[in-house]
Design a protein around this motif. Structure first.
Motif, mmCIF file in Angstrom:
data_model
loop_
_atom_site.group_PDB
_atom_site.id
_atom_site.type_symbol
_atom_site.label_atom_id
_atom_site.label_comp_id
_atom_site.label_asym_id
_atom_site.label_seq_id
_atom_site.Cartn_x
_atom_site.Cartn_y
_atom_site.Cartn_z
ATOM 1 N N ARG A 172 23.138 46.634 8.930
ATOM 2 C CA ARG A 172 23.689 46.142 7.665
ATOM 3 C C ARG A 172 24.865 47.002 7.217
ATOM 4 N NH1 ARG A 172 24.434 47.198 2.762
ATOM 5 N NH2 ARG A 172 23.415 49.228 2.949
ATOM 6 N N GLU A 173 24.734 48.310 7.343
ATOM 7 C CA GLU A 173 25.831 49.189 6.929
ATOM 8 C C GLU A 173 27.047 49.003 7.823
ATOM 9 O OE1 GLU A 173 23.410 52.904 4.879
ATOM 10 O OE2 GLU A 173 23.705 52.904 7.057
ATOM 11 N N VAL A 174 26.814 48.715 9.093
ATOM 12 C CA VAL A 174 27.934 48.466 10.006
ATOM 13 C C VAL A 174 28.667 47.194 9.615
ATOM 14 C CG1 VAL A 174 28.548 47.900 12.392
ATOM 15 C CG2 VAL A 174 26.915 49.730 11.931
ATOM 16 N N SER A 175 27.912 46.121 9.328
ATOM 17 C CA SER A 175 28.551 44.835 9.028
ATOM 18 C C SER A 175 29.090 44.747 7.606
ATOM 19 C CB SER A 175 27.562 43.691 9.265
ATOM 20 O OG SER A 175 26.428 43.814 8.421
ATOM 21 N N ASP A 176 28.381 45.321 6.647
ATOM 22 C CA ASP A 176 28.754 45.150 5.237
ATOM 23 C C ASP A 176 29.674 46.248 4.704
ATOM 24 O OD1 ASP A 176 27.053 43.048 5.464
ATOM 25 O OD2 ASP A 176 25.537 43.780 4.068
ATOM 26 N N ILE A 177 29.718 47.372 5.379
ATOM 27 C CA ILE A 177 30.528 48.494 4.891
ATOM 28 C C ILE A 177 31.622 48.858 5.895
ATOM 29 C CG2 ILE A 177 30.501 50.904 4.145
ATOM 30 C CD1 ILE A 177 27.574 50.502 3.300
ATOM 31 N N LEU A 178 31.208 49.249 7.100
ATOM 32 C CA LEU A 178 32.198 49.704 8.086
ATOM 33 C C LEU A 178 33.208 48.617 8.424
ATOM 34 C CD1 LEU A 178 33.277 51.796 10.069
ATOM 35 C CD2 LEU A 178 31.591 50.969 11.734
ATOM 36 N N SER A 179 32.738 47.400 8.669
ATOM 37 C CA SER A 179 33.663 46.337 9.081
ATOM 38 C C SER A 179 34.680 46.018 7.989
ATOM 39 C CB SER A 179 32.891 45.070 9.470
ATOM 40 O OG SER A 179 32.352 44.413 8.337
#
Length: 258
Positions: A172-179
């Motif tokens: 979730r952090e990869v898709s919602d924040i990092l991306s």
């Protein structure tokens, strides 16, 4: 320190110190997908040198509320609201990677109170590989592995694990924040204009073997600012504040005290 901007809580590490307006303030801006934690080897050192230190969590990052902002321009406007909240006469900005783009856009729009700029592993443009964006949007943890591969001069030195993965540690952090951050960096186009607008004293710190912001690209960036100094940290990659925080922070203080 907890501030409120647009009815959302903003977290800033102030190390438990009372904010003293008589001291000079340094605002620290983290890179894509990260948080104030990246400055853990830097903030206390700078505080001990007599500065107010505010290591911010951008909206949606770390302990700050709200959704991630989708453009560098939105982030710099948000930063201006934070500056108004702390109500200081002058301050310095220290940014890493994406934080450098935010600082650039800020100085283009709101230069009046800015005393110094410090760019760590930055450039006026940060294009992002489409494969990395695609992985991040899908929440694939391989995106973190790619960041490690490209982000560190020698990833093998991190025996305890990838420091980035300790901050961005879920799909979730990869898709919602990092991306969201990576796309914002990739889309920012006002960098040259902003760089040429800089009038305050400026320090550039680069890693000698940075694969994200190559030394040649970094030097080109620095060459656009006349009132500037450049320092290159040998055998260091992009994640300077993890790889060699000690040399970096010493150069920051040396620059600020001149």
């Amino acid at each position: 320190m907890i501030l409120e901007v647009d009815n959302k809580k903003v977290f800033a590490t102030d190390l438990g110190n009372v904010f003293d307006k008589k001291k000079h303030t340094i605002i620290l801006l983290h890179g894509s997908g990260l948080s104030n934690v990246v400055w853990s080897l830097t903030d206390q050192y700078l505080s001990n040198k007599g500065y107010n230190i505010l290591a911010l969590d951008l909206p949606g990052h770390g302990n700050s509320e709200g959704e991630c902002l989708k453009s560098i321009e939105d982030m710099s406007e948000w930063l201006n609201k934070v500056v108004k909240k702390i109500n200081v006469n002058e301050f310095s900005l220290l940014g890493h990677s994406q934080g450098c783009l935010i600082a650039l856009d800020y100085v283009l729009k709101y230069p009046r109170k800015l005393k110094n700029l410090i760019f760590v592993g930055g450039s006026y443009t940060i294009p992002v590989n489409q494969d990395l964006i695609d992985l991040a949007q899908s929440g694939d943890m391989k995106a973190i592995n790619l960041m490690m591969k490209w982000g560190y001069g020698d990833s093998k030195r991190f025996i305890g694990g990838n420091p980035v993965q300790k901050i961005v540690n879920s799909p979730r952090e990869v898709s919602d924040i990092l991306s969201v951050d990576l796309i914002a960096c990739n889309n920012y186009k006002n960098g040259i204009k902003a760089t040429k607008s800089i009038k305050c004293p400026t320090l550039f710190i680069f890693g000698e073997i940075d694969k994200m912001i190559t030394l040649s690209k970094g030097r080109e960036f620095a060459s656009l600012v006349s009132n500037s100094k450049t320092h290159v940290i040998k055998n260091c990659g992009h994640m300077i504040m993890f790889e060699n925080a000690f040399e970096m922070r010493e150069k920051v203080v040396e620059f600020l005290e001149k």
